[in-house]
Design an enzyme around this catalytic site. Structure first.
Site, short mmCIF file in Angstrom:
data_model
loop_
_atom_site.label_atom_id
_atom_site.label_comp_id
_atom_site.label_asym_id
_atom_site.label_seq_id
_atom_site.Cartn_x
_atom_site.Cartn_y
_atom_site.Cartn_z
N SER A 86 0.82 -1.21 0.00
CA SER A 86 0.00 0.00 0.00
C SER A 86 0.85 1.27 0.00
CB SER A 86 -0.91 0.03 1.23
OG SER A 86 -1.68 -1.14 1.31
N1 SAH Z 1 -0.62 -5.09 3.99
C1 SAH Z 1 0.12 -5.33 2.78
C2 SAH Z 1 -0.67 -4.93 1.55
C3 SAH Z 1 -1.10 -6.15 0.89
S1 SAH Z 1 -2.11 -6.07 -0.52
C4 SAH Z 1 1.51 -4.73 2.81
O1 SAH Z 1 1.84 -4.01 3.77
O2 SAH Z 1 2.29 -4.98 1.90
C5 SAH Z 1 -3.37 -7.17 0.01
C6 SAH Z 1 -3.00 -8.59 0.27
O3 SAH Z 1 -4.18 -9.26 0.69
C7 SAH Z 1 -2.48 -9.37 -0.94
O4 SAH Z 1 -1.21 -9.88 -0.66
C8 SAH Z 1 -3.50 -10.48 -1.12
O5 SAH Z 1 -2.94 -11.70 -1.57
C9 SAH Z 1 -4.10 -10.61 0.27
N2 SAH Z 1 -5.43 -11.21 0.34
C10 SAH Z 1 -6.48 -11.07 -0.51
N3 SAH Z 1 -7.54 -11.80 -0.09
C11 SAH Z 1 -7.16 -12.41 1.06
C12 SAH Z 1 -7.80 -13.31 1.96
N4 SAH Z 1 -9.05 -13.76 1.77
N5 SAH Z 1 -7.10 -13.73 3.05
C13 SAH Z 1 -5.82 -13.34 3.26
N6 SAH Z 1 -5.16 -12.50 2.43
C14 SAH Z 1 -5.82 -12.03 1.35
#
Ligand code: SAH
Length: 236
Positions: A86
């Site tokens: 993000s």
């Molecule tokens: N917090 C992260 C941003 C990640 S983007 C950071 O600091 O880098 C969102 C993430 O959510 C992705 O990696 C995606 O694979 C994950 N995601 C999507 N659906 C999900 C689910 N049902 N359970 C766990 N993770 C999920």
């Protein structure tokens, strides 16, 4: 005497220069300060624990090597597997809204790069983070371990069900957008706890929603319009 001062001047120059021995680290440190001042503080986020944590966590180590020079840029970056880390401002905004405190137990859904988990781990006692893509969970675990975070636990599974064994949580942060708030996450929020979650479809409007549990009631408040990757489901 005259020639004697020259080596001192050179030594001083090297010490003050960002391209000295630990030049790269210094450059990233300067970029980090700049990020916090111009992207976060300047946009009204003044809650000190968030600012301190973001000054400290080496964001450039959470992005793939080829994107390292852009790590402190004012936007999201791709981290592979169709996912993103993000934008720094969004990390700061979501963290500040939750106002995490030292004794808190926090659940994060969507570990991704592990950066948000590290920012939280600088502030609270324990962070439980769940990622649906096993490769990302593994990478995040490696970098968090190598940086010495002993208060973060990473698990690869569908975050729709939260992480029941460690519930209830003081704070929950979701970094992928479902169309509706998963009920298990509401159930795993402590009385008096707060959750921040982006809600909305992949091609429609999404908003950050603040969910609070007060006297057994669930109160929802719509905050910023945002754009997050979709919350996917594991149907195996
Ligand atoms: N917090 C992260 C941003 C990640 S983007 C950071 O600091 O880098 C969102 C993430 O959510 C992705 O990696 C995606 O694979 C994950 N995601 C999507 N659906 C999900 C689910 N049902 N359970 C766990 N993770 C999920």
């Amino acid at each position: 005497m005259k020639t004697g001062i020259f080596p001192y001047l050179i030594a001083l120059f090297i010490m003050a220069s960002p391209v000295g021995l630990s030049g790269q680290t210094k450059t990233f440190e300067m970029e980090r300060k700049n990020m916090v001042n111009t992207q976060i503080r300047a946009r009204g986020i003044t809650w000190q624990p968030t600012l301190d944590a973001m000054l400290k966590v080496p964001r450039h180590l959470f992005v793939p090597g080829y994107a390292r020079s852009k790590a402190y840029y004012d936007g999201p970056l791709t981290i592979g597997y169709g996912q993103t880390i993000s934008q720094p401002y969004i990390v700061a905004y979501m963290t500040s809204i939750l106002k995490p405190e030292k004794g808190d137990k926090v659940l994060e859904i969507g570990t991704g790069s592990g950066y948000q988990a590290a920012v939280l781990a600088e502030i609270v006692d324990s962070v439980f983070t769940v990622e649906i893509v096993p490769e990302l969970a593994e990478q995040a675990k490696e970098i968090l371990d190598s940086l010495g975070y002993k208060n973060v636990w990473v698990k690869s599974c569908d975050g729709f069900y939260g992480w029941k064994e460690h519930a209830p949580y003081d704070k929950i942060i979701v970094t992928a957008a479902p169309e509706e708030i998963p009920q298990p996450l509401i159930d795993q929020l402590k009385e008096g706890g707060k959750m921040i979650i982006p809600v909305g479809g992949e091609y429609s409007f999404q908003y950050l929603v603040l969910v609070e549990k007060k006297k057994g009631k669930v109160i929802e408040k719509t905050m910023l319009p945002v754009r997050f990757v979709p919350f996917t489901r594991d149907h195996n």
